[in-house]
Design a protein around this motif. Structure first.
Motif, PDB file in Angstrom:
ATOM      1  N   ILE A  25       0.868  -1.178   0.000  1.00 35.62           N
ATOM      2  CA  ILE A  25       0.000   0.000   0.000  1.00 35.62           C
ATOM      3  C   ILE A  25       0.903   1.225   0.000  1.00 35.62           C
ATOM      4  CG2 ILE A  25      -1.711   1.311   1.308  1.00 35.62           C
ATOM      5  CD1 ILE A  25      -2.567  -1.356   2.586  1.00 35.62           C
ATOM      6  N   LEU A  26       0.631   2.169  -0.904  1.00 35.02           N
ATOM      7  CA  LEU A  26       1.385   3.417  -0.936  1.00 35.02           C
ATOM      8  C   LEU A  26       0.711   4.406   0.010  1.00 35.02           C
ATOM      9  CD1 LEU A  26       3.635   5.174  -2.166  1.00 35.02           C
ATOM     10  CD2 LEU A  26       1.980   5.863  -3.919  1.00 35.02           C
ATOM     11  N   LEU A  27       1.387   4.725   1.090  1.00 35.07           N
ATOM     12  CA  LEU A  27       0.838   5.648   2.077  1.00 35.07           C
ATOM     13  C   LEU A  27       1.211   7.092   1.772  1.00 35.07           C
ATOM     14  CD1 LEU A  27       1.624   3.617   5.310  1.00 35.07           C
ATOM     15  CD2 LEU A  27      -0.529   3.708   4.059  1.00 35.07           C
ATOM     16  N   LEU A  28       2.459   7.306   1.390  1.00 36.02           N
ATOM     17  CA  LEU A  28       2.947   8.651   1.095  1.00 36.02           C
ATOM     18  C   LEU A  28       3.890   8.582  -0.096  1.00 36.02           C
ATOM     19  CD1 LEU A  28       3.934   9.710   4.725  1.00 36.02           C
ATOM     20  CD2 LEU A  28       1.913  10.461   3.482  1.00 36.02           C
ATOM     21  N   LYS A  29       3.857   9.608  -0.913  1.00 37.83           N
ATOM     22  CA  LYS A  29       4.773   9.675  -2.048  1.00 37.83           C
ATOM     23  C   LYS A  29       6.059  10.365  -1.605  1.00 37.83           C
ATOM     24  CE  LYS A  29       1.251   9.837  -5.631  1.00 37.83           C
ATOM     25  NZ  LYS A  29       0.644  10.616  -6.704  1.00 37.83           N
ATOM     26  N   GLY A  30       7.172   9.830  -2.042  1.00 33.50           N
ATOM     27  CA  GLY A  30       8.463  10.441  -1.751  1.00 33.50           C
ATOM     28  C   GLY A  30       8.707  11.613  -2.684  1.00 33.50           C
ATOM     29  N   GLY A  31       9.612  12.484  -2.310  1.00 33.40           N
ATOM     30  CA  GLY A  31       9.957  13.632  -3.150  1.00 33.40           C
ATOM     31  C   GLY A  31      10.900  13.212  -4.260  1.00 33.40           C
ATOM     32  N   TYR A  32      11.009  14.038  -5.271  1.00 33.33           N
ATOM     33  CA  TYR A  32      11.950  13.763  -6.357  1.00 33.33           C
ATOM     34  C   TYR A  32      13.365  13.948  -5.836  1.00 33.33           C
ATOM     35  CZ  TYR A  32       7.970  13.776  -9.469  1.00 33.33           C
ATOM     36  OH  TYR A  32       6.781  13.477 -10.067  1.00 33.33           O
ATOM     37  N   GLY A  33      14.241  13.062  -6.243  1.00 35.81           N
ATOM     38  CA  GLY A  33      15.620  13.111  -5.786  1.00 35.81           C
ATOM     39  C   GLY A  33      16.379  14.278  -6.377  1.00 35.81           C
ATOM     40  N   GLY A  34      17.398  14.685  -5.680  1.00 34.91           N
ATOM     41  CA  GLY A  34      18.235  15.779  -6.152  1.00 34.91           C
ATOM     42  C   GLY A  34      19.336  15.252  -7.076  1.00 34.91           C
ATOM     43  N   PHE A  35      20.195  16.137  -7.515  1.00 37.69           N
ATOM     44  CA  PHE A  35      21.316  15.770  -8.375  1.00 37.69           C
ATOM     45  C   PHE A  35      22.611  16.182  -7.690  1.00 37.69           C
ATOM     46  CE2 PHE A  35      17.924  16.531 -11.580  1.00 37.69           C
ATOM     47  CZ  PHE A  35      17.831  15.225 -12.046  1.00 37.69           C
ATOM     48  N   GLY A  36      23.566  15.282  -7.709  1.00 43.92           N
ATOM     49  CA  GLY A  36      24.880  15.573  -7.148  1.00 43.92           C
ATOM     50  C   GLY A  36      25.851  15.974  -8.243  1.00 43.92           C
ATOM     51  N   ASN A  37      27.109  16.160  -7.865  1.00 46.29           N
ATOM     52  CA  ASN A  37      28.153  16.582  -8.805  1.00 46.29           C
ATOM     53  C   ASN A  37      28.210  15.692 -10.038  1.00 46.29           C
ATOM     54  OD1 ASN A  37      28.879  18.568  -7.044  1.00 46.29           O
ATOM     55  ND2 ASN A  37      30.590  17.451  -6.166  1.00 46.29           N
ATOM     56  N   GLU A  38      28.070  14.394  -9.844  1.00 43.26           N
ATOM     57  CA  GLU A  38      28.222  13.435 -10.951  1.00 43.26           C
ATOM     58  C   GLU A  38      27.255  13.727 -12.093  1.00 43.26           C
ATOM     59  OE1 GLU A  38      30.118  10.341 -12.820  1.00 43.26           O
ATOM     60  OE2 GLU A  38      30.661  11.211 -10.895  1.00 43.26           O
ATOM     61  N   HIS A  39      26.064  14.201 -11.782  1.00 44.76           N
ATOM     62  CA  HIS A  39      25.042  14.482 -12.794  1.00 44.76           C
ATOM     63  C   HIS A  39      25.473  15.612 -13.742  1.00 44.76           C
ATOM     64  CE1 HIS A  39      21.051  14.854 -14.560  1.00 44.76           C
ATOM     65  NE2 HIS A  39      21.139  16.159 -14.374  1.00 44.76           N
ATOM     66  N   PHE A  40      26.231  16.549 -13.236  1.00 44.59           N
ATOM     67  CA  PHE A  40      26.630  17.716 -14.019  1.00 44.59           C
ATOM     68  C   PHE A  40      27.983  17.534 -14.722  1.00 44.59           C
ATOM     69  CE2 PHE A  40      23.742  19.217 -10.712  1.00 44.59           C
ATOM     70  CZ  PHE A  40      22.802  19.876 -11.471  1.00 44.59           C
ATOM     71  N   LYS A  41      28.565  16.369 -14.576  1.00 43.17           N
ATOM     72  CA  LYS A  41      29.872  16.084 -15.168  1.00 43.17           C
ATOM     73  C   LYS A  41      29.754  15.981 -16.688  1.00 43.17           C
ATOM     74  CE  LYS A  41      33.656  13.241 -13.702  1.00 43.17           C
ATOM     75  NZ  LYS A  41      34.007  11.996 -13.037  1.00 43.17           N
ATOM     76  N   SER A  42      30.710  16.574 -17.384  1.00 46.03           N
ATOM     77  CA  SER A  42      30.741  16.490 -18.849  1.00 46.03           C
ATOM     78  C   SER A  42      32.205  16.515 -19.298  1.00 46.03           C
ATOM     79  CB  SER A  42      29.961  17.644 -19.470  1.00 46.03           C
ATOM     80  OG  SER A  42      30.632  18.860 -19.236  1.00 46.03           O
ATOM     81  N   SER A  43      32.393  16.448 -20.610  1.00 42.13           N
ATOM     82  CA  SER A  43      33.769  16.465 -21.121  1.00 42.13           C
ATOM     83  C   SER A  43      34.429  17.818 -20.906  1.00 42.13           C
ATOM     84  CB  SER A  43      33.794  16.093 -22.608  1.00 42.13           C
ATOM     85  OG  SER A  43      33.029  17.011 -23.347  1.00 42.13           O
ATOM     86  N   THR A  44      33.621  18.855 -20.850  1.00 47.63           N
ATOM     87  CA  THR A  44      34.185  20.189 -20.632  1.00 47.63           C
ATOM     88  C   THR A  44      34.174  20.586 -19.157  1.00 47.63           C
ATOM     89  OG1 THR A  44      32.047  21.202 -21.060  1.00 47.63           O
ATOM     90  CG2 THR A  44      33.561  21.022 -22.926  1.00 47.63           C
ATOM     91  N   ASN A  45      33.371  19.891 -18.339  1.00 45.98           N
ATOM     92  CA  ASN A  45      33.272  20.184 -16.902  1.00 45.98           C
ATOM     93  C   ASN A  45      33.543  18.886 -16.139  1.00 45.98           C
ATOM     94  OD1 ASN A  45      32.753  21.267 -14.406  1.00 45.98           O
ATOM     95  ND2 ASN A  45      30.568  21.624 -14.774  1.00 45.98           N
ATOM     96  N   THR A  46      34.795  18.534 -15.993  1.00 42.78           N
ATOM     97  CA  THR A  46      35.154  17.235 -15.392  1.00 42.78           C
ATOM     98  C   THR A  46      35.078  17.237 -13.881  1.00 42.78           C
ATOM     99  OG1 THR A  46      37.480  17.870 -15.454  1.00 42.78           O
ATOM    100  CG2 THR A  46      36.633  16.563 -17.320  1.00 42.78           C
ATOM    101  N   THR A  47      35.119  18.364 -13.266  1.00 44.42           N
ATOM    102  CA  THR A  47      35.000  18.436 -11.799  1.00 44.42           C
ATOM    103  C   THR A  47      33.950  19.490 -11.419  1.00 44.42           C
ATOM    104  OG1 THR A  47      36.843  19.983 -11.742  1.00 44.42           O
ATOM    105  CG2 THR A  47      37.338  17.671 -11.277  1.00 44.42           C
ATOM    106  N   PRO A  48      32.680  19.156 -11.651  1.00 48.38           N
ATOM    107  CA  PRO A  48      31.629  20.141 -11.352  1.00 48.38           C
ATOM    108  C   PRO A  48      31.511  20.396  -9.855  1.00 48.38           C
ATOM    109  CG  PRO A  48      30.661  18.037 -11.891  1.00 48.38           C
ATOM    110  CD  PRO A  48      32.138  17.891 -12.118  1.00 48.38           C
ATOM    111  N   LYS A  49      31.115  21.587  -9.521  1.00 47.76           N
ATOM    112  CA  LYS A  49      30.903  21.948  -8.118  1.00 47.76           C
ATOM    113  C   LYS A  49      29.478  22.469  -7.942  1.00 47.76           C
ATOM    114  CE  LYS A  49      35.664  23.096  -7.036  1.00 47.76           C
ATOM    115  NZ  LYS A  49      36.329  21.983  -6.847  1.00 47.76           N
ATOM    116  N   GLU A  50      28.588  21.839  -8.636  1.00 48.65           N
ATOM    117  CA  GLU A  50      27.190  22.250  -8.515  1.00 48.65           C
ATOM    118  C   GLU A  50      26.334  21.034  -8.156  1.00 48.65           C
ATOM    119  OE1 GLU A  50      25.344  23.244 -12.399  1.00 48.65           O
ATOM    120  OE2 GLU A  50      27.367  22.898 -13.168  1.00 48.65           O
ATOM    121  N   TRP A  51      25.200  21.301  -7.628  1.00 42.83           N
ATOM    122  CA  TRP A  51      24.264  20.263  -7.216  1.00 42.83           C
ATOM    123  C   TRP A  51      22.871  20.876  -7.143  1.00 42.83           C
ATOM    124  CZ3 TRP A  51      21.826  21.411  -2.608  1.00 42.83           C
ATOM    125  CH2 TRP A  51      22.425  22.417  -1.841  1.00 42.83           C
TER     126      TRP A  51
END
Length: 193
Positions: A25-51
């Motif tokens: 039984i679903l009693l309560l819905k959880g919130g949407y998860g956040g994003f950490g540094n890994e999500h913002f990583k790209s070839s041009t931004n290898t060490t992101p400092k955002e979340w």
């Protein structure tokens, strides 16, 4: 939670009952998860400092009550031998004493896959709250079947003494059951009787 549990949302008064093993039984819905540094990583931004923080989920206050906790409930007056019988039939180690109200909470035991419970002794006036009566009586509705024990000590008063003890418990059960039905009708209709 065990089968027979009733879950009530105290804020919305919604209720659910678990009727079968594995039921979800679903009693309560959880919130949407956040994003950490890994999500913002790209070839041009290898060490992101955002979340990005996640969102809060739903909240609620709940009451959980185990509606059905035994297959057979052993009922009777104090010192009718309920705990002794439970100990004899199962591996339960319920406290046994030669004084009234030795059992303050139900004891459980397994009898070949069936759960037995000794319900604390019921006295005259229990349905009106005498002693700890209502606390004891509320366990009665949590069993599939009742086995009524009458002590042979009442035999010294003749068969009338045994019948008196039997009828007294039945009378308290009937009074308590009537109160339960009235309360259920009141809550359904929204009226007080």
């Amino acid at each position: 939670m065990p089968v027979g549990s009733i879950i009530v949302n105290l804020d919305t008064e919604e209720s659910w009952q678990l009727l079968e093993e594995g039921q979800k039984i679903l009693l309560l819905k959880g919130g949407y998860g956040g994003f950490g540094n890994e999500h913002f990583k790209s070839s041009t931004n290898t060490t992101p400092k955002e979340w990005r923080p996640g969102e809060e989920g739903e909240k609620g206050n709940f009451k959980i009550e185990l509606e059905l906790f035994a297959d057979v409930g052993l009922i009777g007056e104090p010192n009718a031998g309920k705990s002794s019988l439970l100990n004899s039939l199962t591996n339960a180690e319920a406290k046994v004493g030669d004084y009234a109200f030795t059992t303050l909470d139900p004891n459980l035991g397994d009898f070949y896959g069936h759960i037995l419970a000794d319900i604390p002794g019921i006295i005259e006036g229990a349905s009106e709250g005498k002693g700890l009566g209502v606390k004891f009586l509320r366990h009665i509705k949590r069993t599939k079947m009742l086995a009524h024990l009458v002590s042979f000590e009442n035999l010294g008063k003749g068969s009338a003494g045994m019948m008196k003890a039997y009828k007294e418990i039945r009378k308290e059960l009937a009074k308590y059951d009537k109160k339960l039905k009235l309360n259920k009708e009141d809550s359904l209709s929204g009226k007080k009787k």
